[in-house]
Design a protein around this motif. Structure first.
Motif, mmCIF file in Angstrom:
data_model
loop_
_atom_site.group_PDB
_atom_site.id
_atom_site.type_symbol
_atom_site.label_atom_id
_atom_site.label_comp_id
_atom_site.label_asym_id
_atom_site.label_seq_id
_atom_site.Cartn_x
_atom_site.Cartn_y
_atom_site.Cartn_z
ATOM 1 N N GLU A 1 0.897 -1.350 -0.089
ATOM 2 C CA GLU A 1 -0.077 0.051 0.227
ATOM 3 C C GLU A 1 0.915 1.242 -0.177
ATOM 4 O OE1 GLU A 1 -3.815 1.675 2.503
ATOM 5 O OE2 GLU A 1 -1.995 0.918 3.555
ATOM 6 N N MET A 2 1.913 0.961 0.708
ATOM 7 C CA MET A 2 2.860 2.373 0.834
ATOM 8 C C MET A 2 3.568 2.790 -0.437
ATOM 9 S SD MET A 2 2.044 3.432 3.433
ATOM 10 C CE MET A 2 0.782 3.173 4.574
ATOM 11 N N LYS A 3 4.324 1.702 -0.851
ATOM 12 C CA LYS A 3 5.135 1.989 -2.129
ATOM 13 C C LYS A 3 6.381 2.959 -1.767
ATOM 14 C CE LYS A 3 0.882 1.991 -4.905
ATOM 15 N NZ LYS A 3 -0.007 3.196 -5.018
ATOM 16 N N GLY A 4 6.573 3.028 -0.427
ATOM 17 C CA GLY A 4 7.544 3.799 -0.130
ATOM 18 C C GLY A 4 7.330 5.516 -0.057
ATOM 19 N N LEU A 5 8.338 5.726 0.062
ATOM 20 C CA LEU A 5 8.313 7.516 0.126
ATOM 21 C C LEU A 5 8.591 8.107 -1.365
ATOM 22 C CD1 LEU A 5 11.128 7.747 2.975
ATOM 23 C CD2 LEU A 5 8.476 8.309 3.357
ATOM 24 N N GLU A 6 7.872 9.217 -1.589
ATOM 25 C CA GLU A 6 8.001 9.600 -2.755
ATOM 26 C C GLU A 6 9.420 10.136 -3.279
ATOM 27 O OE1 GLU A 6 5.648 13.173 -3.546
ATOM 28 O OE2 GLU A 6 6.709 13.581 -5.433
ATOM 29 N N GLU A 7 10.345 10.590 -2.482
ATOM 30 C CA GLU A 7 11.785 10.830 -2.543
ATOM 31 C C GLU A 7 12.340 9.728 -3.423
ATOM 32 O OE1 GLU A 7 11.554 11.367 1.438
ATOM 33 O OE2 GLU A 7 9.874 11.945 0.165
ATOM 34 N N VAL A 8 12.052 8.341 -2.760
ATOM 35 C CA VAL A 8 12.453 7.141 -3.251
ATOM 36 C C VAL A 8 12.118 6.820 -4.514
ATOM 37 C CG1 VAL A 8 13.052 4.724 -2.474
ATOM 38 C CG2 VAL A 8 12.861 6.397 -0.743
ATOM 39 N N ARG A 9 10.982 6.990 -4.752
ATOM 40 C CA ARG A 9 10.340 6.673 -6.037
ATOM 41 C C ARG A 9 10.793 7.589 -6.939
ATOM 42 N NH1 ARG A 9 5.371 6.656 -3.112
ATOM 43 N NH2 ARG A 9 4.420 8.349 -4.278
ATOM 44 N N VAL A 10 10.645 8.611 -6.728
ATOM 45 C CA VAL A 10 11.383 9.750 -7.960
ATOM 46 C C VAL A 10 12.918 9.635 -8.228
ATOM 47 C CG1 VAL A 10 11.919 12.244 -8.267
ATOM 48 C CG2 VAL A 10 9.665 11.601 -7.166
ATOM 49 N N ALA A 11 13.580 9.253 -7.121
ATOM 50 C CA ALA A 11 14.852 8.853 -7.218
ATOM 51 C C ALA A 11 15.282 7.568 -8.142
ATOM 52 C CB ALA A 11 15.846 8.723 -6.100
ATOM 53 N N GLY A 12 14.391 6.804 -7.928
ATOM 54 C CA GLY A 12 14.465 5.561 -8.705
ATOM 55 C C GLY A 12 13.957 5.715 -10.222
ATOM 56 N N GLN A 13 12.843 6.629 -10.550
ATOM 57 C CA GLN A 13 12.826 6.605 -11.805
ATOM 58 C C GLN A 13 13.929 7.443 -12.715
ATOM 59 O OE1 GLN A 13 8.887 7.916 -12.771
ATOM 60 N NE2 GLN A 13 9.302 8.746 -14.728
ATOM 61 N N LEU A 14 14.387 8.460 -12.124
ATOM 62 C CA LEU A 14 15.605 8.987 -12.621
ATOM 63 C C LEU A 14 16.672 8.094 -12.664
ATOM 64 C CD1 LEU A 14 15.357 12.465 -11.055
ATOM 65 C CD2 LEU A 14 15.576 12.113 -13.212
ATOM 66 N N LEU A 15 17.143 7.316 -11.614
ATOM 67 C CA LEU A 15 18.145 6.525 -11.791
ATOM 68 C C LEU A 15 18.097 5.514 -13.111
ATOM 69 C CD1 LEU A 15 19.318 5.997 -8.318
ATOM 70 C CD2 LEU A 15 20.535 6.788 -10.025
ATOM 71 N N ARG A 16 16.896 5.116 -13.157
ATOM 72 C CA ARG A 16 16.656 4.345 -14.279
ATOM 73 C C ARG A 16 16.661 4.949 -15.612
ATOM 74 N NH1 ARG A 16 14.347 -0.594 -13.563
ATOM 75 N NH2 ARG A 16 13.266 -0.072 -11.593
ATOM 76 N N GLU A 17 16.195 6.160 -15.627
ATOM 77 C CA GLU A 17 16.209 6.720 -16.902
ATOM 78 C C GLU A 17 17.730 7.265 -17.433
ATOM 79 O OE1 GLU A 17 13.328 10.150 -16.513
ATOM 80 O OE2 GLU A 17 11.822 8.665 -16.717
#
Lengths: 356, 356
Positions: free
Chosen positions: A189-205
Motif C-alpha cells: 500500500e505504501m510503495k515507499g516514500l515519494e523521494e525514493v520513487r522519484v530517485a528510482g525513476q531518474l536513476l533508471r532513466e
C-alpha cells in the motif's frame, strides 16, 4: 618506484587514542609498505609511544596539536574550540592542502562530520555529504550509505548518494560496474516514500555508464548482498546498521549460551573450534571497520572509536584503497556523466510532470 | 465456565491458504480449548480439508465467500473486488459486528491494512493505525511499532504509537508498566528528526500512569531488549525489521557453512546437536509470527504469508492473548489518561514555544 599513499591521522581519536592508532598504523604498514603517515596529536601522549613502533616512526611525520576534540563534545563545541588547531582539524587540513591523500580519525563522529564539511567543503555538484559503511554480506561486501550524515535526503541527494556509493564500490570493492539499489519498504500500500520513487525513476532513466540501477531493495536484501550499493537516507540507514549489529551480537550471545550450557555442547564446541573460529572471523566487526565520509573535496575515513589495532589497521586499508584506486576522479567522472546526460534538473521535471 | 475467545479467520490467506490455516487452528486449539473459530473462505477449498481436523470442525463455524484477495492484488484492487464479500473482509466484518473478538489473516498485508481501516475505522483519538511486531530480544520479547502502516508519522502519531504499543505489551507480554523508547539515531550532530524530539519531550512531560518513557534508543537496543516497546515511524521500522531478519538468516547460513565444511565441524555438530536445537528455537521466526494492526476499533492480526501450521498457531495465540487480556480497554484507558492530562494539543504548543 611505488607511489606513497599519504594518510593524515588524528592520533588522539577513539577510546584509547594513540595506543590503538599506533598499533593499527604498524599492522597496516606491514601489509602496505608504501603507506606514509602524518600524525597529529599531543606530543606527550604520542611521541613516547612512537618509540615502541620504530616502523611507524620511520614512515611518519608528527605534528603537535594543543587541542583534542573529546568524544562527548557537541559538533558546534568541537568546531569552536578545535578549528585550525585540534588534531582532528589538522588531519583534515593536510588533505585540504594536498599534503595527504586521506584523513582518518576514530574520534567523535558528529565533530568529524562538521569539521570535514567546514574544512573540505562538499564537491561541486554535491549538496550534502554521506557516511558510507562497508557491510559484510553473504556474497562478500556491499557499500551502504547514508548511515549517518544526511537525514531526510531528497531525491536529488539520493541520486548523488548512488553515484558516490558506486564510485566507492569501484574504488574499494574493485567492481567495474556496481549494481545499485534504493532501500525501500515492501508493504504494497505504501510503495515507499515519494523521494525514493522519484530517485528510482531518474536513476533508471539516466542509465549511467558506471553503475547499474537495479530498483528497490528491502532490509533483508542488504545481508543477502543483492546489490553492491544500497542507498538510503541517514535515519533509516543508521537504524538498519545498528539493528544489524545488535542482531549479530544477540545471536552470538545465544550461540555462546547454548554451547556452554551442557557438557555435550562443550564437547561439540571443542571439536568444532575451527568452524567457530571461521564464523567469528565472518562476524568480526573489525573486518569492516572504516566508514567513509563521501561527497567532500577529499577522502575522510571514520574508524569506530572502540576498535583495536586490527580494526584501526582496517580503516587505514580502506583509506589506502580509496586513494590508490583514485576514488575522487571516479566520482567526478560519474558526476559529469550524469550531468552530461541532462539529468541535473531532472527531479523538478519528474515532480512537475506528475509522473509520481 | 471459561469464556470463549472468538477468532474470525480468513481461511484463504497466505501462501498455502486453508492447509496452513487449519493445521494452525488445530495446534492452537490443543493449547487453548476455549478458542472458537469463524472460518471464511471458498467452500470447495476449506470444507473437504476441515474433515481432517475434527477438533477444529467442532470448534468452528464456516461461511462461504465467493471472493479471495490475491497476494499480489493492489490494496485498491482488493478493496474494489473484495469489499463486503471476500473472506478477508468477512473476517474483519465479524469483528465489527461484535461476533468475533479478533480478525486474523495471513493474506496480502496492504489489502488487509486498507480493508481494516475501511471496515473497522480508527479508534477515537487515533489518527493512523500502526503495525506492531513482537521482536525476540536477549531479555525476552519486545513490541516494535510501526513496522509497516504509517510512514512519516508525526509527533502526535508517534505518541499514539507509544500508547498503543504500551497497551499491547501489557496485554501480550504481561508487563504492568512497560518501558517505552523512541527509536533515534546516535549521531550527535543530527540529534534525530524533529518529530522524534517533540514526541520525546511530550512523553516525558505526560508522565503516563501505564507506561514508563525511557528516552531515545538506537537500533542495537532493540535486540538487547533495552525497552519493552520501541516506537518509530513505519519506514525505519520496516527496514529495521527486515534488516534484522536478513542478518539472522545471514549468520545462520555462515554457521551452517562453517560446521559442514570440515569433518571436525561435523563431529562437533553431532555432539552439540542439542545446543544447536536450542539456538534454532531462539531464532525460529515462527515463534514471533503474528503482527498486530493497532489503532482500529477491533483487533486485527497479520500472520506471515509463508509460515506453516506452527507459525499460524502462534498468530492465533497472539490474537487470543490480545482478546483475553482485553487490549481494547487497556488502550482506551491509556488514551483517556493522556487526554485527561491535557496533552491533546501538546504538539502544537511545543512547536510554537520553539522549545525544539
Amino acid at each position: 618506484m611505488v607511489q606513497a599513499i599519504r594518510i593524515a591521522i588524528d592520533a588522539m581519536g577513539g577510546d584509547n587514542g594513540p595506543a590503538t592508532v599506533l598499533a593499527g598504523a604498524d599492522i597496516a604498514l606491514v601489509r602496505r609498505p608504501e603507506l606514509r603517515y602524518q600524525l597529529f596529536g599531543e606530543e606527550r601522549a604520542v611521541v613516547p609511544l612512537l618509540e615502541s613502533y620504530p616502523r611507524v616512526k620511520a614512515a611518519s611525520t608528527f605534528t603537535h596539536c594543543d587541542v583534542t576534540v573529546q568524544m562527548d563534545d557537541k559538533p558546534s563545541q568541537a568546531l569552536r574550540k578545535g578549528r585550525w588547531k585540534s588534531s582532528m582539524w589538522r588531519a583534515l587540513d593536510a588533505v585540504k592542502k594536498g599534503e595527504a591523500d586521506v584523513a582518518l580519525s576514530a574520534g567523535n563522529t558528529g565533530a568529524l562530520m562538521a569539521m570535514s564539511k567546514f574544512c573540505l567543503r562538499t564537491m561541486a555538484g554535491i549538496e550534502r555529504p554521506a557516511l558510507a559503511a562497508i557491510w559484510p554480506t553473504l556474497r562478500g561486501e556491499s557499500v551502504v550509505l547514508d548511515v549517518g550524515a544526511t537525514i531526510n535526503a531528497d531525491a536529488q541527494q539520493l541520486i548523488d548518494f548512488a553515484m558516490m556509493g558506486g564510485a566507492m564500490a569501484r574504488a574499494l570493492l574493485d567492481i567495474e560496474k556496481p549494481t545499485v539499489g534504493l532501500l525501500n519498504i515492501g508493504v504494497e500500500e505504501m510503495k515507499g516514500l515519494e523521494e525514493v520513487r522519484v530517485a528510482g525513476q531518474l536513476l533508471r532513466e539516466a542509465d549511467l555508464k558506471h553503475l547499474k540501477y537495479m530498483g528497490f531493495v528491502e532490509g533483508d536484501d542488504i545481508g543477502k548482498g543483492t546489490v553492491d550499493v544500497v542507498v538510503t537516507e541517514a535515519f533509516a540507514g543508521n537504524i538498519a546498521l545498528k539493528t544489524a549489529e545488535g542482531t549479530a551480537r544477540q545471536i552470538s550471545t545465544h550461540l555462546r549460551d547454548a554451547m556452554s550450557r551442557t557438557l555435550m555442547g562443550k564437547i561439540g564446541y571443542l571439536f568444532a573450534k575451527g568452524a567457530f573460529q571461521q564464523l567469528r572471523q565472518k562476524l568480526d566487526p573489525r573486518a569492516s571497520n572504516g566508514a567513509v565520509l563521501l561527497g567532500l573535496n577529499g577522502v575522510v575515513i571514520k574508524s569506530h572509536g572502540g576498535t583495536d589495532g586490527v580494526g584501526f589497521a582496517n580503516a587505514i586499508e580502506v583509506g589506502y584503497s580509496m586513494a590508490k584506486n583514485d576514488f575522487l576522479s571516479k566520482i567526478n567522472q560519474d558526476l559529469s556523466d550524469y550531468h552530461r546526460a541532462g539529468f541535473a534538473r531532472g527531479v523538478a521535471a519528474i515532480v512537475d510532470e506528475g509522473v509520481m
